[in-house]
Scaffold this active site. Structure first.
Site, PDB file in Angstrom:
ATOM      1  CE1 TYR A 144       4.722   0.330  -9.056  1.00 44.74           C
ATOM      2  CE2 TYR A 144       6.068   0.475  -7.218  1.00 44.74           C
ATOM      3  CZ  TYR A 144       5.568  -0.411  -8.447  1.00 44.74           C
ATOM      4  OH  TYR A 144       5.317  -1.500  -9.042  1.00 44.74           O
ATOM      5  CG  ASP A 239       2.849   3.581  -0.082  1.00 45.16           C
ATOM      6  OD1 ASP A 239       4.084   2.836   0.781  1.00 45.16           O
ATOM      7  OD2 ASP A 239       3.008   3.659  -1.695  1.00 45.16           O
ATOM      8  CE  LYS A 267      11.114  -0.203  -2.186  1.00 46.43           C
ATOM      9  NZ  LYS A 267      10.472   1.292  -3.019  1.00 46.43           N
TER      10      LYS A 267
HETATM   11  C1  LIG Z   1       8.950   0.148  -3.537  1.00 43.47           C
HETATM   12  C2  LIG Z   1       7.063   0.423  -3.866  1.00 43.47           C
HETATM   13  C3  LIG Z   1       6.465  -0.330  -3.172  1.00 43.47           C
HETATM   14  C4  LIG Z   1       6.150  -1.448  -4.160  1.00 43.47           C
HETATM   15  O1  LIG Z   1       7.449  -2.248  -2.885  1.00 43.47           O
HETATM   16  P1  LIG Z   1       7.577  -4.052  -3.628  1.00 43.47           P
HETATM   17  O2  LIG Z   1       8.078  -4.098  -2.396  1.00 43.47           O
HETATM   18  O3  LIG Z   1       7.837  -3.477  -5.014  1.00 43.47           O
HETATM   19  O4  LIG Z   1       6.139  -4.825  -4.257  1.00 43.47           O
HETATM   20  C5  LIG Z   1       4.959   0.759  -2.988  1.00 43.47           C
HETATM   21  N1  LIG Z   1       5.037   2.090  -2.315  1.00 43.47           N
HETATM   22  C6  LIG Z   1       6.376   2.208  -2.689  1.00 43.47           C
HETATM   23  C7  LIG Z   1       6.375   3.896  -1.907  1.00 43.47           C
HETATM   24  C8  LIG Z   1       7.741   1.878  -2.850  1.00 43.47           C
HETATM   25  O5  LIG Z   1       8.602   2.375  -3.683  1.00 43.47           O
END
Ligand SMILES: *Cc1c(COP(=O)(O)O)cnc(C)c1O
Length: 427
Positions: A144, A239, A267
């Site tokens: 994701y 990511d 995060k």
């Molecule tokens: C949480 C997450 C996102 C999205 O981040 P948001 O701040 O919720 O938009 C993208 N990539 C990864 C790997 C994530 O865990």
């Protein structure tokens, strides 16, 4: 455990908020029942509106690496609030945060701050396309990367929990530019590069998948992706919105010794406030406006409160932190395996420093989405409610990771394992 006030708040929320929540996985649709509404957090503990206390393994989905209301982070936010909440003009603190990240993350020479992980990955994809002059992107099943159109194709997290592989509203013309391949399968990537020579702008992945549950990379997988992309003039994008500052001080790229061209963060970097970031080599990043032609912008980007929280967070993270965090994670994973075995429940526990997942009735080795998809959601859901009723708050989905920090002390881990023993016994 009485949660009647939570239930009433959820009933009321559904009248004015779609599904009663501002992000889908919070709704408990995957596990059944109604969400818990929280009021306070302190260290490792959460207190809900009914006065129940829980050990927290959601950690605001990752950012609370230092626990709730960490004194340094709270004080930094309070001090900044006393000066100004924002200018829409540059501040020295943005550079300080940028310099800190550059010194910690191997693949980042320059960095741009945004407001969420979604914005970070969306911008990194645009940059990869603008830099290479190519359109196709490769992503992996169950990973994701936020909810932008290009990346919302066979994605993990809430889409997986709710069984929505592809979202209505994403045009085919956009989705068709994203090739989705199985995770941890280098041959599939080689075949795609053979099939679309000179057309693939970049490969984006969670270097440790976390949004189909925790699935680490197989030995050689990240190196292999590095080789294939480098040989094809395609960009490798890690990511690290989840893994950044969690699995190691320099993220998964430091832990596994593979340096991507672009890295996305979110995060933990915001200390609990909304920030995302994307960075990479100076040569690539200088294609971003106003240095270059690839446009990206944000009214609240580099918000002083979020930047202050981020600096306070990152300055608390030394190598020793991760050494202890890795030990605690391993202890918890081993303890969970042992308690499950005691009650004869087939359980696979995957973990990497600071994150873990439980897969019930799954293969012994869970290395990709097909294994995850065949684990027992029903058994997880009963275990989840068993833990919740014993005061342990896990992510309300069989397809999410749990998060630890050093505030998960040995006493807290023992209490968690006692709760797990009871929850396994009741399955
Ligand atoms: C949480 C997450 C996102 C999205 O981040 P948001 O701040 O919720 O938009 C993208 N990539 C990864 C790997 C994530 O865990």
């Amino acid at each position: 455990m009485d949660r009647s006030k939570s239930k009433a708040l959820f009933t009321r929320a559904q009248l004015s908020i779609p599904g009663g929540v501002n992000s889908p996985v919070r709704a408990f649709k995957g596990v059944g029942g109604h969400p818990v509404f929280f009021e306070t957090g302190e260290g490792v503990y959460l207190e809900d509106v009914d006065g129940n206390r829980y050990i927290d393994y959601v950690a605001s989905w990752g950012p609370m690496l230092l626990g709730h209301r960490h004194a340094g982070v709270v004080e930094a936010i309070r001090a900044q609030a006393g000066r100004a909440l924002g200018f829409g003009a540059p501040t020295g603190q943005e550079t300080e945060l940028a310099e800190r990240v550059v010194s910690m993350v191997p693949g980042i020479e320059k960095i741009r701050l945004v407001n969420s992980g979604t914005e970070a990955t969306m911008s990194a994809i645009r940059l990869a396309r603008g830099f290479t002059g190519r359109d196709l992107i490769i992503k992996f099943d169950g990973c994701y990367h936020g909810h932008s159109d290009s990346l919302l194709v066979r994605a993990g997290s809430g889409l997986l929990t709710l069984g929505i592989p592809n979202s209505p509203g994403v045009p085919d013309a956009v989705a068709s530019k994203t090739l989705t391949l199985p995770f941890n399968d280098l041959d599939a990537v080689r075949r795609a590069f053979d099939a679309y020579p000179g057309q693939i702008a970049g490969v984006i992945l969670e270097p440790v998948a976390g949004n189909m549950g925790c699935v680490p990379p197989l030995a050689g997988y990240l190196d292999g992706l590095r080789d294939i992309t480098a040989r094809s003039g395609s960009l490798l994008i890690f990511d690290e919105v989840m893994t950044g500052f969690r699995v190691a001080r320099g993220g998964a790229q430091a832990l596994y010794g593979v340096t991507p061209d672009l890295t996305t963060l979110g995060k933990v970097i915001g200390g609990g406030l909304p920030i995302g970031a994307f960075g990479g080599t100076a040569a690539i990043m200088d294609h971003i406006a106003p240095a270059g032609p690839v446009y990206q912008a944000g009214t609240l980007s580099g918000n002083p409160l979020a930047v202050a929280a981020g600096i306070a967070m990152l300055e608390s993270l030394d190598e020793n932190f991760y050494r202890v965090l890795a030990e605690r994670t391993e202890f918890l994973a081993g303890g969970l395996r042992e308690r499950a075995a005691r009650h004869n429940h087939p359980l696979t526990v995957n973990f990497v420093c600071g994150m873990f997942s439980l897969f019930f009735d799954a293969p012994e080795e869970v290395t990709g989405f097909s294994h995850v998809a065949n684990s027992s959601v029903d058994t997880f859901n009963r275990f989840f409610h068993g833990m919740l009723d014993r005061g342990v708050y896990l992510a309300p989905s069989a397809f999410e990771a749990g998060f630890l920090g050093l505030h998960h002390t040995p006493d807290v881990l023992d209490a968690t394992l006692d709760a797990a023993d009871g929850a396994f016994a009741d399955l």
